[in-house]
Design a protein around this motif. Structure first.
Motif, PDB file in Angstrom:
ATOM      1  N   PRO A 173       3.066   3.547   7.827  1.00 35.05           N
ATOM      2  CA  PRO A 173       2.100   2.535   8.223  1.00 35.05           C
ATOM      3  C   PRO A 173       1.767   2.753   9.879  1.00 35.05           C
ATOM      4  O   PRO A 173       2.699   2.886  10.359  1.00 35.05           O
ATOM      5  CB  PRO A 173       2.538   1.207   7.956  1.00 35.05           C
ATOM      6  CG  PRO A 173       4.025   1.587   7.891  1.00 35.05           C
ATOM      7  CD  PRO A 173       4.145   2.954   7.440  1.00 35.05           C
ATOM      8  N   ASN A 210      -9.976   5.887   2.073  1.00 36.36           N
ATOM      9  CA  ASN A 210     -10.797   4.737   1.585  1.00 36.36           C
ATOM     10  C   ASN A 210     -11.553   5.216   0.373  1.00 36.36           C
ATOM     11  O   ASN A 210     -12.130   6.215   0.818  1.00 36.36           O
ATOM     12  CB  ASN A 210     -11.342   3.990   2.874  1.00 36.36           C
ATOM     13  CG  ASN A 210     -10.401   3.196   3.668  1.00 36.36           C
ATOM     14  OD1 ASN A 210      -9.768   3.784   4.304  1.00 36.36           O
ATOM     15  ND2 ASN A 210     -10.036   2.138   3.575  1.00 36.36           N
ATOM     16  N   VAL A 221       0.597  -1.372   0.090  1.00 35.30           N
ATOM     17  CA  VAL A 221      -0.106  -0.001   0.011  1.00 35.30           C
ATOM     18  C   VAL A 221       0.902   1.166  -0.056  1.00 35.30           C
ATOM     19  O   VAL A 221       0.531   1.958  -0.861  1.00 35.30           O
ATOM     20  CB  VAL A 221      -0.788  -0.075   1.263  1.00 35.30           C
ATOM     21  CG1 VAL A 221      -1.618   1.357   1.325  1.00 35.30           C
ATOM     22  CG2 VAL A 221      -1.818  -1.274   1.143  1.00 35.30           C
ATOM     23  N   ASN A 222       1.741   1.274   1.032  1.00 39.76           N
ATOM     24  CA  ASN A 222       2.558   2.759   1.100  1.00 39.76           C
ATOM     25  C   ASN A 222       3.545   2.851  -0.206  1.00 39.76           C
ATOM     26  O   ASN A 222       3.663   3.902  -0.600  1.00 39.76           O
ATOM     27  CB  ASN A 222       3.190   2.806   2.417  1.00 39.76           C
ATOM     28  CG  ASN A 222       2.106   2.723   3.409  1.00 39.76           C
ATOM     29  OD1 ASN A 222       1.679   4.112   3.774  1.00 39.76           O
ATOM     30  ND2 ASN A 222       1.854   2.025   4.295  1.00 39.76           N
ATOM     31  N   THR A 265      -5.922  -2.267   5.159  1.00 44.04           N
ATOM     32  CA  THR A 265      -5.072  -2.401   4.013  1.00 44.04           C
ATOM     33  C   THR A 265      -4.935  -3.958   3.578  1.00 44.04           C
ATOM     34  O   THR A 265      -4.430  -4.093   2.444  1.00 44.04           O
ATOM     35  CB  THR A 265      -3.541  -1.928   4.599  1.00 44.04           C
ATOM     36  OG1 THR A 265      -3.233  -2.819   5.734  1.00 44.04           O
ATOM     37  CG2 THR A 265      -3.470  -0.420   4.732  1.00 44.04           C
ATOM     38  N   TYR A 289      -4.644  10.347  -2.406  1.00 43.73           N
ATOM     39  CA  TYR A 289      -3.538  11.052  -1.713  1.00 43.73           C
ATOM     40  C   TYR A 289      -2.954  12.178  -2.563  1.00 43.73           C
ATOM     41  O   TYR A 289      -2.799  13.347  -2.190  1.00 43.73           O
ATOM     42  CB  TYR A 289      -2.774  10.085  -1.522  1.00 43.73           C
ATOM     43  CG  TYR A 289      -1.483  10.333  -0.523  1.00 43.73           C
ATOM     44  CD1 TYR A 289      -1.540  11.617   0.422  1.00 43.73           C
ATOM     45  CD2 TYR A 289      -0.239   9.641  -0.741  1.00 43.73           C
ATOM     46  CE1 TYR A 289      -0.384  11.653   0.891  1.00 43.73           C
ATOM     47  CE2 TYR A 289       0.761  10.039   0.211  1.00 43.73           C
ATOM     48  CZ  TYR A 289       0.852  10.947   0.949  1.00 43.73           C
ATOM     49  OH  TYR A 289       2.129  11.421   1.633  1.00 43.73           O
ATOM     50  N   LEU A 297      -6.104   5.645   5.723  1.00 42.64           N
ATOM     51  CA  LEU A 297      -6.399   4.443   4.710  1.00 42.64           C
ATOM     52  C   LEU A 297      -6.661   3.092   5.860  1.00 42.64           C
ATOM     53  O   LEU A 297      -5.611   2.783   6.408  1.00 42.64           O
ATOM     54  CB  LEU A 297      -5.423   4.229   3.619  1.00 42.64           C
ATOM     55  CG  LEU A 297      -5.866   3.033   2.816  1.00 42.64           C
ATOM     56  CD1 LEU A 297      -6.996   3.210   2.039  1.00 42.64           C
ATOM     57  CD2 LEU A 297      -4.570   2.745   1.653  1.00 42.64           C
ATOM     58  N   HIS A 298      -7.641   2.716   5.785  1.00 46.25           N
ATOM     59  CA  HIS A 298      -7.961   1.649   6.625  1.00 46.25           C
ATOM     60  C   HIS A 298      -8.051   0.142   5.858  1.00 46.25           C
ATOM     61  O   HIS A 298      -8.123   0.292   4.760  1.00 46.25           O
ATOM     62  CB  HIS A 298      -9.252   1.751   7.645  1.00 46.25           C
ATOM     63  CG  HIS A 298      -9.201   2.667   8.695  1.00 46.25           C
ATOM     64  ND1 HIS A 298      -8.337   2.547   9.614  1.00 46.25           N
ATOM     65  CD2 HIS A 298      -9.978   3.755   8.609  1.00 46.25           C
ATOM     66  CE1 HIS A 298      -8.667   3.738  10.654  1.00 46.25           C
ATOM     67  NE2 HIS A 298      -9.604   4.492  10.013  1.00 46.25           N
ATOM     68  N   ILE A 304      -6.635   0.460  -3.768  1.00 51.79           N
ATOM     69  CA  ILE A 304      -5.302   0.901  -3.600  1.00 51.79           C
ATOM     70  C   ILE A 304      -4.939   2.053  -4.377  1.00 51.79           C
ATOM     71  O   ILE A 304      -4.377   3.269  -4.283  1.00 51.79           O
ATOM     72  CB  ILE A 304      -4.173  -0.057  -3.544  1.00 51.79           C
ATOM     73  CG1 ILE A 304      -4.361  -0.964  -2.274  1.00 51.79           C
ATOM     74  CG2 ILE A 304      -2.833   0.540  -3.467  1.00 51.79           C
ATOM     75  CD1 ILE A 304      -3.549  -2.189  -2.338  1.00 51.79           C
ATOM     76  N   THR A 356      -1.625   4.320   7.310  1.00 51.36           N
ATOM     77  CA  THR A 356      -2.497   3.180   6.886  1.00 51.36           C
ATOM     78  C   THR A 356      -2.453   2.058   8.160  1.00 51.36           C
ATOM     79  O   THR A 356      -1.537   2.103   8.826  1.00 51.36           O
ATOM     80  CB  THR A 356      -1.746   2.560   5.627  1.00 51.36           C
ATOM     81  OG1 THR A 356      -0.325   2.068   5.824  1.00 51.36           O
ATOM     82  CG2 THR A 356      -1.438   3.447   4.480  1.00 51.36           C
TER      83      THR A 356
END
Ligand SMILES: Cc1cc2nc3c(=O)[nH]c(=O)nc-3n(C[C@H](O)[C@H](O)[C@H](O)COP(=O)(O)O)c2cc1C
Length: 205
Positions: A71, A196, A23-24, A157, A172, A154-155, A165, A112
Motif C-alpha cells: 500500500p 481499477n 484490499v491487499n 481503496t 492482478y 489500484l486507486h 476489489i 494501492t
C-alpha cells in the motif's frame, strides 16, 4: 510463451497490518498459488525488522522479475520495504564494483492508494503523478541494472466495493500470469497500468 522461458517472479509484499487490510489481502491471495511465483511476506518473515540479508539476496538471484507490492504510505513504501532495500541492496552485490546480481532482471511496483486516480496529477490534491512519486524506486532499480516496468496501481481503496476489489484481484492475477509467460505485452511508454476496473463510475472517482 517466448523462447526465453517463463519469468520466475518474486513478490516482496509489505503490509504492516494485514489483518486490517481490505484490499491487499485480497490481491496477494489472488496470486499466492501461481506456479512460478514466490510470495515473500516481509512483515510476516521479519516482524522485528531483522532481515536475513543473505537469504533474501539468494531469493532475488533465483528470480527474474522482482515485484514490490505494498500500500502507498506517505507517498512511499511501508517502512520495512525501505529497510529491506537499505540492507539487501548492498554495494558489491546490487550496485558498484562487482555489483551485478540484479543486472538484467526486471522490477515492478504494485501499489494501492487511498487517494483517487484524479488526485494524482498536477491539478489534483496530491499534485504529482504516481510515476513521479515512484521515481526513487524506479531509479533504485535502474542503478541496479534492472528494467523498471510500468507500475500496476489500484486507486481509491477506501471507496471501492467488494466487486471492484475482486475485479482488481483478477486483473492482478492475469497480469502476473501474462508477465510470467511473456504473453502480456509490456508498453514501456505507459506511465502506469491501472488495476481499477473500467469504465469508472462517478462512485469510483
Ligand atoms: C500510514 C498510512 C499512510 C498512508 N499514506 C497514503 C498516501 O500517501 N497516499 C494515499 O493515496 N493513501 C495513503 N494511505 C492509504 C493507504 O494507501 C490505503 O489505506 C491502502 O492502500 C489500503 O489497502 P489495504 O486495504 O490493503 O490496507 C495511507 C494509509 C496509512 C495507514
Amino acid at each position: 510463451m517466448s523462447s526465453l522461458g517463463p519469468r520466475r517472479i518474486l513478490i516482496l509484499f509489505a503490509h504492516p497490518a494485514l489483518e486490517r487490510s481490505r484490499v491487499n489481502r485480497r490481491l496477494i491471495h489472488a496470486v499466492h498459488d501461481l506456479e512460478g511465483v514466490t510470495v515473500h511476506d516481509l512483515y510476516e518473515a521479519y516482524p522485528d525488522f531483522e532481515i536475513d540479508v543473505a537469504r533474501d539476496q539468494a531469493l532475488c538471484e533465483q528470480h527474474d522479475l522482482i515485484v514490490l507490492h505494498h500500500p502507498f504510505y506517505w507517498y512511499s513504501t511501508p517502512a520495512l520495504l525501505k529497510e529491506w532495500m537499505d540492507l539487501v541492496l548492498e554495494i558489491g552485490w546490487a550496485y558498484g564494483p562487482g555489483g551485478e546480481a540484479l543486472a538484467g532482471k526486471e522490477a515492478l511496483s504494485v501499489v494501492t492508494t487511498g487517494g483517487r486516480r484524479e488526485s494524482y496529477c498536477v491539478e489534483g490534491g496530491n499534485h504529482f503523478t504516481m510515476r513521479e512519486f515512484l521515481v526513487p524506486l524506479e531509479q533504485t532499480a535502474r542503478l541496479c541494472g534492472m528494467n523498471y516496468l510500468p507500475p500496476l496501481v489500484l486507486h481509491g481503496t477506501h471507496r471501492i466495493g467488494p466487486l471492484e476489489i475482486e475485479a482488481a484481484a483478477a486483473e492482478y492475477r492475469a497480469a502476473l500470469i501474462g508477465l510470467r509467460d511473456r504473453t502480456r505485452p509490456v508498453d514501456p511508454t505507459a506511465p502506469v497500468q491501472l488495476l481499477n476496473p473500467e469504465p469508472h463510475t462517478p462512485a469510483d472517482a
